[in-house]
Structure formats: structure tokens, C-alpha cells
Design a protein around this motif. Structure first.
Motif, short mmCIF file in Angstrom:
data_model
loop_
_atom_site.label_atom_id
_atom_site.label_comp_id
_atom_site.label_asym_id
_atom_site.label_seq_id
_atom_site.Cartn_x
_atom_site.Cartn_y
_atom_site.Cartn_z
N SER A 1 0.83 -1.19 0.00
CA SER A 1 0.00 0.00 0.00
C SER A 1 0.87 1.24 0.00
O SER A 1 1.97 1.26 0.53
CB SER A 1 -0.91 0.00 1.23
N ARG A 2 0.37 2.31 -0.61
CA ARG A 2 1.12 3.56 -0.72
C ARG A 2 0.25 4.73 -0.29
O ARG A 2 -0.92 4.81 -0.65
CB ARG A 2 1.61 3.76 -2.16
N LYS A 3 0.83 5.66 0.46
CA LYS A 3 0.07 6.80 0.95
C LYS A 3 0.46 8.11 0.26
O LYS A 3 -0.26 9.09 0.34
CB LYS A 3 0.29 6.96 2.46
N THR A 4 1.63 8.10 -0.42
CA THR A 4 2.15 9.31 -1.03
C THR A 4 2.52 9.06 -2.48
O THR A 4 3.11 8.01 -2.79
CB THR A 4 3.42 9.79 -0.27
N PRO A 5 2.19 9.95 -3.41
CA PRO A 5 2.60 9.78 -4.81
C PRO A 5 4.12 9.65 -4.90
O PRO A 5 4.86 10.24 -4.11
CB PRO A 5 2.09 11.05 -5.49
N SER B 1 15.37 4.34 3.36
CA SER B 1 14.46 5.08 2.49
C SER B 1 13.51 4.14 1.77
O SER B 1 12.32 4.41 1.63
CB SER B 1 15.26 5.91 1.48
N CYS B 2 14.03 3.00 1.32
CA CYS B 2 13.18 2.00 0.66
C CYS B 2 12.14 1.45 1.62
O CYS B 2 10.99 1.17 1.24
CB CYS B 2 14.03 0.86 0.10
N ALA B 3 12.54 1.28 2.88
CA ALA B 3 11.62 0.72 3.88
C ALA B 3 10.52 1.70 4.26
O ALA B 3 9.42 1.28 4.64
CB ALA B 3 12.40 0.30 5.12
N THR B 4 10.80 3.00 4.16
CA THR B 4 9.83 3.99 4.63
C THR B 4 9.12 4.73 3.50
O THR B 4 8.21 5.51 3.77
CB THR B 4 10.53 5.03 5.53
N ILE B 5 9.48 4.48 2.24
CA ILE B 5 8.95 5.28 1.14
C ILE B 5 7.43 5.09 0.98
O ILE B 5 6.74 5.97 0.47
CB ILE B 5 9.68 4.95 -0.18
N ASP C 1 10.79 13.85 -0.77
CA ASP C 1 10.90 13.87 0.69
C ASP C 1 12.18 13.17 1.14
O ASP C 1 12.89 13.66 2.03
CB ASP C 1 9.68 13.20 1.31
N ILE C 2 12.47 12.04 0.53
CA ILE C 2 13.69 11.30 0.88
C ILE C 2 14.94 12.10 0.53
O ILE C 2 15.88 12.19 1.33
CB ILE C 2 13.69 9.93 0.16
N TYR C 3 14.96 12.71 -0.64
CA TYR C 3 16.12 13.50 -1.02
C TYR C 3 16.30 14.72 -0.11
O TYR C 3 17.42 15.18 0.12
CB TYR C 3 15.99 13.95 -2.47
N GLY C 4 15.19 15.21 0.42
CA GLY C 4 15.28 16.32 1.37
C GLY C 4 15.89 15.90 2.69
O GLY C 4 16.59 16.69 3.33
#
Length: 236
Positions: free
Chosen positions: A105-109, A146-150, A116-119
């Protein structure tokens, strides 16, 4: 909430986890402590469905997921960053992130999630087109987290996120973990050898010995009682 009731994990005749019961409250951080070989990784693998249960029950929000396949647990909002920097080394940083985003499941485009990750890890923006296998150990760990939280998981399992990293990188990694936990409200479970560090950022701690829980309590209480120092002494 994540609940483990009398969980058992075996590899053939070897018992890796024996009758472990743990409760990780919603929105909390829980530390699983002890040296290698105590069953920490096996316990996290059982939660994510990678290691089959020999016995016991695993509940997510009171739903029994003990027999649910790993890929379906991901769709239920669970992510697992395993020990050993497991990523697709031949793929670029950005391709690893895109692939991780595509599961569950994904919550963010995707564009917003990557931005967000690059920030949070600007070095990954600089290395976006570099194959992950050419990154430093610290940079690889940043990619893995980052992969785990994306996908903004509701349950995040982290196995030895500090392993083999320089102190300054460990600080960055744990700032990311605690920041993610605060803003997302996710239930985070961390398996760590660095007991002091894990107890400082967590709400509750469990100490494993030979696959069994031998001590548990609020993290601040375990710290005050000197548990971290005694654990550290056993590693030396």
C-alpha cells in the motif's frame, strides 16, 4: 499495535526463538537487544513472514497474521529493513526507491515520496543515478531505510541499522528513524546491539538470551538500571 504471543522459530533442529511474547504499542518504538545469535533477526523475520512460525501467534491491530504470506503483510502496511544492506546493487539509487514504492500500500505519490527522501538525505539526490553497489556503507544504509519507509508503513522493522557504520553516520541514521517515527505515528521495532543508543530513542526494551526474553521494561528504566552497560560488556 503489534503483539507476539509465545512465538517460536526453528531452523531444523535449532530453536532460534523460544516462546517470545512482546507488545509494541501503536506509535511507539520498541528495542530488541542482545548480541548476535540471540534470535533478534529471526524474531523480526517471523514478524514480516520471511521465517515460518513453529508456534505462537502474531497480531497486527488484533488481526492474526501468523499464516499470512510476507507479500500480503507488506500490503497490510508492514516494512522490514533486514540486516546486511540488502538492496539491488546493480540498480541506481532512484530505481531502488521506485521499486520499493511499487510494493504494498502507498500513501504518497512517487514524486513527492522521492523528493521527501532527497530532502532528508541530500547525498542520495546527488547519487540518484549511481548504482547502489558503488555507494559507501553509510549511503547504502540510507537507501535501505528510504526503501523501507517510502510507502509510509504503519509497522517498521529495523534489523541492526547501525551495524558497521561510523558514529557520525549512525547519528544521521537514528535522526532519520526517530523523525520518521514521530511524524508518521508508525509502530517501530528495532533490533540492535548498540543497547544505549536503542534505549535512548525507544519507549520499551526487551533483552533476548538464547532466543528467549530474559528482561523487559520501559527503556528509560532499563537505562537507569545500567542494563545497557552490562549488555555492552558482554559484546567485548
Amino acid at each position: 499495535m503489534l503483539e507476539l504471543r509465545n512465538v517460536q522459530v526453528s531452523y531444523g533442529a535449532v530453536e532460534a526463538v523460544r516462546d517470545v511474547s512482546i507488545t509494541a504499542a501503536a506509535g511507539s518504538m520498541t528495542a530488541i537487544l542482545r548480541a548476535n545469535g540471540a534470535g533478534k533477526s529471526s524474531l523480526l523475520r517471523a514478524i514480516s513472514g520471511v521465517a515460518p512460525l513453529r508456534g505462537g501467534t502474531i497480531l497486527m491491530n488484533s488481526q492474526d497474521i501468523s499464516k499470512v504470506p510476507a507479500e500480503k503483510r507488506a500490503k497490510l502496511g508492514l516494512a522490514h529493513a533486514m540486516e546486511g544492506r540488502r538492496l539491488f546493487r546493480q540498480l541506481t539509487v532512484e530505481d531502488n526507491l521506485k521499486l520499493a514504492w511499487s510494493f504494498g500500500s502507498r500513501k504518497t505519490p512517487l514524486p513527492a515520496a522521492i523528493d521527501d527522501i532527497y530532502g532528508r538525505f541530500p547525498i542520495l539526490a546527488e547519487k540518484a543515478k549511481v548504482q547502489a553497489g558503488y555507494l559507501s556503507g553509510g549511503q547504502q544504509q540510507m537507501v535501505i531505510l528510504s526503501c523501507a519507509t517510502i510507502r509510509d508503513p504503519d509497522y517498521l522493522l529495523l534489523d541492526e541499522p547501525s551495524l558497521g557504520l561510523a558514529p557520525i553516520i549512525v547519528t544521521q541514521i537514528y535522526e532519520f528513524i526517530t523523525g520518521y517515527a514521530r511524524r508518521s505515528g508508525a509502530t517501530v521495532v528495532i533490533a540492535e546491539q548498540m543497547a544505549t543508543l536503542a534505549l535512548k530513542v525507544s519507549d520499551r526494551g526487551y533483552v533476548l538470551r538464547r532466543g528467549k526474553v530474559v528482561l523487559e521494561g520501559e527503556s528509560k528504566t532499563l537505562l537507569a538500571d545500567g542494563i545497557a552497560d552490562s549488555l555492552s560488556a558482554t559484546y567485548l
